[in-house]
Design a protein around this motif. Structure first.
Motif, PDB file in Angstrom:
ATOM      1  N   ARG A 169      15.829  12.131  83.379  1.00  0.00           N
ATOM      2  CA  ARG A 169      15.624  13.441  83.996  1.00  0.00           C
ATOM      3  C   ARG A 169      16.191  13.490  85.416  1.00  0.00           C
ATOM      4  N   ASP A 170      16.040  12.398  86.168  1.00  0.00           N
ATOM      5  CA  ASP A 170      16.494  12.390  87.566  1.00  0.00           C
ATOM      6  C   ASP A 170      17.967  12.042  87.732  1.00  0.00           C
ATOM      7  N   HIS A 171      18.613  11.556  86.682  1.00  0.00           N
ATOM      8  CA  HIS A 171      20.040  11.226  86.744  1.00  0.00           C
ATOM      9  C   HIS A 171      20.821  12.469  87.173  1.00  0.00           C
ATOM     10  N   PRO A 172      21.751  12.433  88.102  1.00  0.00           N
ATOM     11  CA  PRO A 172      22.470  11.260  88.565  1.00  0.00           C
ATOM     12  C   PRO A 172      21.818  10.531  89.744  1.00  0.00           C
ATOM     13  N   ASP A 173      20.686  11.009  90.262  1.00  0.00           N
ATOM     14  CA  ASP A 173      19.991  10.254  91.307  1.00  0.00           C
ATOM     15  C   ASP A 173      19.122   9.187  90.670  1.00  0.00           C
ATOM     16  N   GLU A 174      18.833   8.146  91.436  1.00  0.00           N
ATOM     17  CA  GLU A 174      17.927   7.115  90.954  1.00  0.00           C
ATOM     18  C   GLU A 174      16.523   7.686  90.877  1.00  0.00           C
ATOM     19  N   ALA A 175      15.845   7.401  89.793  1.00  0.00           N
ATOM     20  CA  ALA A 175      14.433   7.746  89.641  1.00  0.00           C
ATOM     21  C   ALA A 175      13.614   6.567  90.146  1.00  0.00           C
ATOM     22  N   CYS A 176      12.376   6.831  90.552  1.00  0.00           N
ATOM     23  CA  CYS A 176      11.512   5.743  90.982  1.00  0.00           C
ATOM     24  C   CYS A 176      10.056   6.120  90.756  1.00  0.00           C
ATOM     25  N   GLY A 177       9.219   5.109  90.612  1.00  0.00           N
ATOM     26  CA  GLY A 177       7.804   5.348  90.413  1.00  0.00           C
ATOM     27  C   GLY A 177       7.051   4.048  90.244  1.00  0.00           C
ATOM     28  N   VAL A 178       5.781   4.184  89.923  1.00  0.00           N
ATOM     29  CA  VAL A 178       4.922   3.023  89.709  1.00  0.00           C
ATOM     30  C   VAL A 178       4.098   3.238  88.450  1.00  0.00           C
ATOM     31  N   VAL A 179       3.631   2.137  87.898  1.00  0.00           N
ATOM     32  CA  VAL A 179       2.660   2.198  86.815  1.00  0.00           C
ATOM     33  C   VAL A 179       1.439   1.445  87.321  1.00  0.00           C
ATOM     34  N   ILE A 180       0.340   2.155  87.355  1.00  0.00           N
ATOM     35  CA  ILE A 180      -0.893   1.659  87.962  1.00  0.00           C
ATOM     36  C   ILE A 180      -1.811   1.094  86.883  1.00  0.00           C
ATOM     37  N   GLY A 181      -2.557   0.085  87.267  1.00  0.00           N
ATOM     38  CA  GLY A 181      -3.558  -0.492  86.381  1.00  0.00           C
ATOM     39  C   GLY A 181      -4.730  -1.009  87.190  1.00  0.00           C
ATOM     40  N   PRO A 182      -5.792  -1.423  86.493  1.00  0.00           N
ATOM     41  CA  PRO A 182      -6.953  -1.986  87.186  1.00  0.00           C
ATOM     42  C   PRO A 182      -6.542  -3.214  88.010  1.00  0.00           C
ATOM     43  N   GLU A 183      -7.084  -3.331  89.197  1.00  0.00           N
ATOM     44  CA  GLU A 183      -6.747  -4.432  90.088  1.00  0.00           C
ATOM     45  C   GLU A 183      -6.979  -5.771  89.393  1.00  0.00           C
ATOM     46  N   GLY A 184      -5.965  -6.639  89.468  1.00  0.00           N
ATOM     47  CA  GLY A 184      -6.061  -7.972  88.904  1.00  0.00           C
ATOM     48  C   GLY A 184      -5.883  -8.077  87.407  1.00  0.00           C
ATOM     49  N   SER A 185      -5.594  -6.959  86.738  1.00  0.00           N
ATOM     50  CA  SER A 185      -5.522  -6.965  85.273  1.00  0.00           C
ATOM     51  C   SER A 185      -4.135  -7.262  84.719  1.00  0.00           C
ATOM     52  N   ASP A 186      -3.092  -7.010  85.504  1.00  0.00           N
ATOM     53  CA  ASP A 186      -1.703  -7.094  85.047  1.00  0.00           C
ATOM     54  C   ASP A 186      -1.476  -6.191  83.830  1.00  0.00           C
ATOM     55  N   ARG A 187      -2.176  -5.063  83.820  1.00  0.00           N
ATOM     56  CA  ARG A 187      -2.117  -4.133  82.684  1.00  0.00           C
ATOM     57  C   ARG A 187      -1.652  -2.753  83.165  1.00  0.00           C
ATOM     58  N   PRO A 188      -0.366  -2.431  82.965  1.00  0.00           N
ATOM     59  CA  PRO A 188       0.131  -1.121  83.414  1.00  0.00           C
ATOM     60  C   PRO A 188      -0.389  -0.005  82.522  1.00  0.00           C
ATOM     61  N   GLU A 189      -1.124   0.933  83.103  1.00  0.00           N
ATOM     62  CA  GLU A 189      -1.768   1.971  82.297  1.00  0.00           C
ATOM     63  C   GLU A 189      -1.328   3.390  82.619  1.00  0.00           C
ATOM     64  N   ARG A 190      -1.133   3.695  83.894  1.00  0.00           N
ATOM     65  CA  ARG A 190      -0.892   5.094  84.287  1.00  0.00           C
ATOM     66  C   ARG A 190       0.431   5.207  85.022  1.00  0.00           C
ATOM     67  N   VAL A 191       1.393   5.916  84.404  1.00  0.00           N
ATOM     68  CA  VAL A 191       2.717   6.104  85.000  1.00  0.00           C
ATOM     69  C   VAL A 191       2.635   7.205  86.055  1.00  0.00           C
ATOM     70  N   VAL A 192       3.132   6.888  87.245  1.00  0.00           N
ATOM     71  CA  VAL A 192       3.150   7.851  88.343  1.00  0.00           C
ATOM     72  C   VAL A 192       4.589   7.986  88.836  1.00  0.00           C
ATOM     73  N   PRO A 193       5.310   9.015  88.351  1.00  0.00           N
ATOM     74  CA  PRO A 193       6.666   9.252  88.866  1.00  0.00           C
ATOM     75  C   PRO A 193       6.580   9.632  90.341  1.00  0.00           C
ATOM     76  N   MET A 194       7.451   9.067  91.140  1.00  0.00           N
ATOM     77  CA  MET A 194       7.471   9.354  92.568  1.00  0.00           C
ATOM     78  C   MET A 194       8.761  10.106  92.916  1.00  0.00           C
ATOM     79  N   LEU A 195       8.736  10.775  94.038  1.00  0.00           N
ATOM     80  CA  LEU A 195       9.926  11.436  94.554  1.00  0.00           C
ATOM     81  C   LEU A 195      10.826  10.392  95.201  1.00  0.00           C
ATOM     82  N   ASN A 196      12.090  10.384  94.826  1.00  0.00           N
ATOM     83  CA  ASN A 196      13.061   9.540  95.518  1.00  0.00           C
ATOM     84  C   ASN A 196      13.456  10.289  96.784  1.00  0.00           C
ATOM     85  N   ALA A 197      12.853   9.906  97.886  1.00  0.00           N
ATOM     86  CA  ALA A 197      13.089  10.599  99.153  1.00  0.00           C
ATOM     87  C   ALA A 197      14.546  10.480  99.592  1.00  0.00           C
TER      88      ALA A 197
END
Length: 150
Positions: free
Chosen positions: A18-46
């Motif tokens: 969707r963000d192409h031709p610019d680079e997309a960026c974001g994080v996937v959040i999970g419970p602390e210490g779990s190493d389990r990515p659960e919630r995708v949070v697309p971020m604005l590429n400033a």
């Protein structure tokens, strides 16, 4: 090894396209210490750039405060490369600040930017610690727990 649910994998790839031709960026959040990515949070590429990404600092602070309040952490930091392979650049390595995170790169080169493209997508994960890049296996699962993962 990065174990990630299909829905999160699909969301990251869709954001990169969707963000192409610019680079997309974001994080996937999970419970602390779990190493389990659960919630995708697309971020604005400033930077709004096809060759560089930068989280909007105000958005990152708000998200970081939210994670802190909810005992969560960024398990995956992701971004796309629009014209090159999915491998960390020198700049990517220099800005990698979370030693426990998986750094995912998706390449949208060679037609993979199209939302209707049905070919293979280069989706790779790395650990970046102290300037050292180590690629790791990516295992995509339907859901956590269905095949003994996490």
């Amino acid at each position: 090894m990065l174990i990630i649910e299909q829905a999160a994998y699909d969301a990251i790839v869709a954001h990169a396209r969707r963000d192409h031709p610019d680079e997309a960026c974001g994080v996937v959040i999970g419970p602390e210490g779990s190493d389990r990515p659960e919630r995708v949070v697309p971020m604005l590429n400033a930077a709004m750039s096809p060759t560089f990404y930068e989280f909007d600092q105000d958005d990152w602070k708000k998200l970081y405060d939210e994670m802190w309040d909810n005992d969560e952490e960024a398990v995956v930091v992701y971004h796309s490369h629009t014209a090159t392979e999915a491998y960390p650049s020198r700049t990517d390595v220099a800005i990698a600040q979370l030693p426990t995170a998986h750094y995912v790169l998706v390449s949208t080169r060679d037609g993979a930017d199209s939302l209707t493209y049905d070919g293979p997508v280069e989706f790779r994960s790395f650990r970046i610690v102290g300037g050292t890049v180590t690629e790791e296996e990516v295992k995509v699962v339907t859901a956590y727990g269905e095949t003994g993962e996490n």
